[in-house]
Design a protein around this motif. Structure first.
Motif, PDB file in Angstrom:
ATOM      1  N   CYS A  94      50.629  63.049  62.911  1.00 11.83           N
ATOM      2  CA  CYS A  94      51.989  62.589  63.191  1.00 11.83           C
ATOM      3  C   CYS A  94      52.869  63.823  63.405  1.00 11.83           C
ATOM      4  N   VAL A  95      53.574  63.879  64.516  1.00 10.16           N
ATOM      5  CA  VAL A  95      54.489  65.006  64.751  1.00 10.16           C
ATOM      6  C   VAL A  95      55.734  64.764  63.912  1.00 10.16           C
ATOM      7  N   ALA A  96      56.072  65.734  63.061  1.00 11.41           N
ATOM      8  CA  ALA A  96      57.222  65.525  62.163  1.00 11.41           C
ATOM      9  C   ALA A  96      57.789  66.854  61.696  1.00 11.41           C
ATOM     10  N   ASP A  97      59.111  66.861  61.513  1.00 12.25           N
ATOM     11  CA  ASP A  97      59.816  67.984  60.906  1.00 12.25           C
ATOM     12  C   ASP A  97      59.670  67.846  59.389  1.00 12.25           C
ATOM     13  N   ALA A  98      59.239  68.919  58.747  1.00 14.72           N
ATOM     14  CA  ALA A  98      59.024  68.872  57.290  1.00 14.72           C
ATOM     15  C   ALA A  98      60.321  68.614  56.524  1.00 14.72           C
ATOM     16  N   GLU A  99      61.456  68.837  57.190  1.00 18.17           N
ATOM     17  CA  GLU A  99      62.743  68.617  56.510  1.00 18.17           C
ATOM     18  C   GLU A  99      63.310  67.230  56.805  1.00 18.17           C
ATOM     19  N   ARG A 100      62.552  66.437  57.584  1.00 14.28           N
ATOM     20  CA  ARG A 100      63.025  65.092  57.943  1.00 14.28           C
ATOM     21  C   ARG A 100      61.803  64.237  58.269  1.00 14.28           C
ATOM     22  N   LEU A 101      61.199  63.687  57.243  1.00 12.78           N
ATOM     23  CA  LEU A 101      59.904  63.023  57.423  1.00 12.78           C
ATOM     24  C   LEU A 101      60.068  61.558  57.843  1.00 12.78           C
ATOM     25  N   PHE A 120      60.838  77.337  57.316  1.00 12.90           N
ATOM     26  CA  PHE A 120      61.774  76.216  57.215  1.00 12.90           C
ATOM     27  C   PHE A 120      63.188  76.723  56.909  1.00 12.90           C
ATOM     28  N   PRO A 121      64.166  76.374  57.735  1.00 14.02           N
ATOM     29  CA  PRO A 121      65.533  76.867  57.475  1.00 14.02           C
ATOM     30  C   PRO A 121      66.217  76.193  56.289  1.00 14.02           C
ATOM     31  N   ALA A 122      65.795  74.987  55.892  1.00 10.66           N
ATOM     32  CA  ALA A 122      66.470  74.279  54.792  1.00 10.66           C
ATOM     33  C   ALA A 122      65.430  73.884  53.730  1.00 10.66           C
ATOM     34  N   PRO A 123      64.937  74.846  52.929  1.00 11.32           N
ATOM     35  CA  PRO A 123      63.846  74.525  52.003  1.00 11.32           C
ATOM     36  C   PRO A 123      64.201  73.460  50.961  1.00 11.32           C
ATOM     37  N   GLU A 124      65.494  73.373  50.559  1.00 11.47           N
ATOM     38  CA  GLU A 124      65.872  72.309  49.601  1.00 11.47           C
ATOM     39  C   GLU A 124      65.617  70.937  50.209  1.00 11.47           C
ATOM     40  N   GLN A 125      65.920  70.828  51.505  1.00 10.99           N
ATOM     41  CA  GLN A 125      65.722  69.553  52.198  1.00 10.99           C
ATOM     42  C   GLN A 125      64.222  69.218  52.278  1.00 10.99           C
ATOM     43  N   PHE A 126      63.414  70.238  52.528  1.00 11.22           N
ATOM     44  CA  PHE A 126      61.946  70.052  52.567  1.00 11.22           C
ATOM     45  C   PHE A 126      61.429  69.565  51.207  1.00 11.22           C
ATOM     46  N   VAL A 127      61.907  70.176  50.131  1.00  9.25           N
ATOM     47  CA  VAL A 127      61.435  69.777  48.793  1.00  9.25           C
ATOM     48  C   VAL A 127      61.942  68.361  48.469  1.00  9.25           C
ATOM     49  N   ALA A 128      63.180  68.059  48.863  1.00 10.73           N
ATOM     50  CA  ALA A 128      63.734  66.714  48.606  1.00 10.73           C
ATOM     51  C   ALA A 128      62.945  65.660  49.382  1.00 10.73           C
ATOM     52  N   GLU A 129      62.581  65.964  50.615  1.00 11.02           N
ATOM     53  CA  GLU A 129      61.789  65.027  51.414  1.00 11.02           C
ATOM     54  C   GLU A 129      60.398  64.817  50.807  1.00 11.02           C
ATOM     55  N   THR A 130      59.826  65.894  50.285  1.00  7.59           N
ATOM     56  CA  THR A 130      58.510  65.776  49.633  1.00  7.59           C
ATOM     57  C   THR A 130      58.617  64.829  48.439  1.00  7.59           C
ATOM     58  N   ALA A 131      59.665  65.023  47.635  1.00  5.81           N
ATOM     59  CA  ALA A 131      59.848  64.162  46.453  1.00  5.81           C
ATOM     60  C   ALA A 131      60.047  62.699  46.884  1.00  5.81           C
ATOM     61  N   ARG A 132      60.753  62.500  47.963  1.00  6.27           N
ATOM     62  CA  ARG A 132      61.049  61.128  48.417  1.00  6.27           C
ATOM     63  C   ARG A 132      59.780  60.388  48.830  1.00  6.27           C
ATOM     64  N   VAL A 133      58.874  61.070  49.548  1.00 11.31           N
ATOM     65  CA  VAL A 133      57.699  60.347  50.076  1.00 11.31           C
ATOM     66  C   VAL A 133      56.555  60.250  49.065  1.00 11.31           C
ATOM     67  N   ASP A 165      57.373  88.174  63.908  1.00  7.53           N
ATOM     68  CA  ASP A 165      57.292  86.742  64.158  1.00  7.53           C
ATOM     69  C   ASP A 165      58.699  86.139  64.171  1.00  7.53           C
ATOM     70  N   PRO A 166      59.235  85.807  65.340  1.00 11.45           N
ATOM     71  CA  PRO A 166      60.607  85.280  65.401  1.00 11.45           C
ATOM     72  C   PRO A 166      60.753  83.906  64.745  1.00 11.45           C
ATOM     73  N   THR A 167      59.630  83.260  64.395  1.00 11.22           N
ATOM     74  CA  THR A 167      59.727  81.954  63.716  1.00 11.22           C
ATOM     75  C   THR A 167      59.848  82.123  62.196  1.00 11.22           C
ATOM     76  N   HIS A 168      59.761  83.377  61.728  1.00 12.50           N
ATOM     77  CA  HIS A 168      59.855  83.635  60.286  1.00 12.50           C
ATOM     78  C   HIS A 168      61.318  83.516  59.856  1.00 12.50           C
ATOM     79  N   VAL A 169      61.599  82.648  58.887  1.00 15.23           N
ATOM     80  CA  VAL A 169      62.986  82.464  58.430  1.00 15.23           C
ATOM     81  C   VAL A 169      63.269  83.320  57.202  1.00 15.23           C
ATOM     82  N   GLY A 170      62.371  83.307  56.208  1.00 18.23           N
ATOM     83  CA  GLY A 170      62.629  84.130  55.020  1.00 18.23           C
ATOM     84  C   GLY A 170      61.628  83.861  53.913  1.00 18.23           C
TER      85      GLY A 170
END
Ligand SMILES: C[S@@+](CC[C@H](N)C(=O)[O-])C[C@H]1O[C@@H](n2cnc3c(N)ncnc32)[C@H](O)[C@@H]1O
Length: 270
Positions: A94-101, A120-133, A165-170
């Motif tokens: 499934c194609v999906a953004d890890a910050e918006r599943l 991932f630019p918004a890691p809190e959002q990624f962790v919150a989405e993980t908890a939600r699913v 790597d220009p895709t590296h955020v931090g």
């Protein structure tokens, strides 16, 4: 980030770059092998239905299927990565953004995410989405490169990654990740330290860094701040840097049902 450091790509550009790199990630030794893969898979082995986020070429999704997880869904923002994972490992995709599943709450009893969150630019959002699913009591098997506590060494590692790597955020420290997980309702059950020696040439090849850009990156290793050569175990040969070691952490997390911080943590070096 400091003046002169490149700004990370936006999400669409990041996905397009990874689309083009899918064959390299399928073959990459740094991604298709490693005891860390077995550890993450073992942590998820009791699951019936698992999600592997930012799956890349699907190596972690495949490891989960190998330990007997009945349904493994591999997601990634890059469609070619998802197609590669499905074709190579026979998992669902499934194609999906890890910050918006695109999944309903409490869909999975395990989630994995290996060596991807630094994109991932918004890691809190990624962790919150993980908890939600995840179902309450579900397992989150997480791994990423981490920043050393020493700010100068952290800045050096972050900067060479960004230049390559220009895709590296931090990169974040293990403590920053721990606080983020606990704030989202996870108990930290196990933390394991792993290191991975990266071949400099293969590391540059994966993101098409050649010519003058590669020479500049070599010079950054030659002029690294005090302590960096020891901390990252940089190996030099006749042409300069040949390889170095990146620190990583694996976290086994459990989604709490009652808001407590859970049992004592098992800290390991592997
Ligand atoms: C280093 S690869 C992942 C490696 C893989 N997990 C493995 O175990 O081999 C990083 C992946 O993150 C994906 N990615 C980057 N940003 C993303 C986002 N916001 N949402 C989902 N996937 C993303 C990229 O497309 C890429 O496939």
């Amino acid at each position: 980030m400091t003046d002169g450091d490149p700004t990370p790509d936006d999400k669409r550009t990041t996905a397009a770059r990874f689309d083009a790199a899918a064959p390299d990630y399928l073959e990459s030794d740094a991604h298709r092998t490693g005891a860390d893969l077995e550890t993450l898979a073992a942590w998820c082995a009791d699951a019936d239905r698992a999600l592997d986020m930012a799956t890349g070429a699907g190596h972690t999704a495949g490891a989960l299927a190998d330990v007997g997880v009945r349904t493994v869904v591999a997601t990634d923002a890059a469609p070619t990565m998802v197609a590669t994972a499905v074709e190579t490992y026979g998992v669902e995709g499934c194609v999906a953004d890890a910050e918006r599943l695109p999944f309903a709450a409490e869909t999975f009893d395990a989630v994995s995410c290996r060596i991807a969150a630094h994109h991932f630019p918004a890691p809190e959002q990624f962790v919150a989405e993980t908890a939600r699913v995840l179902v309450p009591g579900g397992v989150f098997a997480f791994e990423d490169n981490v920043a050393p506590d020493d700010a100068r060494l952290a800045a050096f590692l972050d900067r060479v990654e960004r230049r390559r790597d220009p895709t590296h955020v931090g990169l974040d420290t293990p403590d920053a990740w721990r606080r983020r997980f606990e704030a989202a309702g996870f108990a930290v059950e196990t933390v394991a330290s792993v290191t991975r020696r990266l071949d400099f040439a293969a590391w540059c090849d994966r993101t098409d860094v050649s010519g003058e850009r590669r020479r500049k990156l070599r010079r950054r290793f030659e002029h690294a701040p005090p302590g960096a050569v020891q901390r990252f175990e940089v190996a030099f040969g006749p042409d300069g840097v040949e390889s170095f070691v990146v620190p990583k952490r694996l976290f086994r997390l459990r989604l709490q049902t009652d808001g407590t911080s859970g049992p004592a943590v098992d800290e390991r070096q592997t």
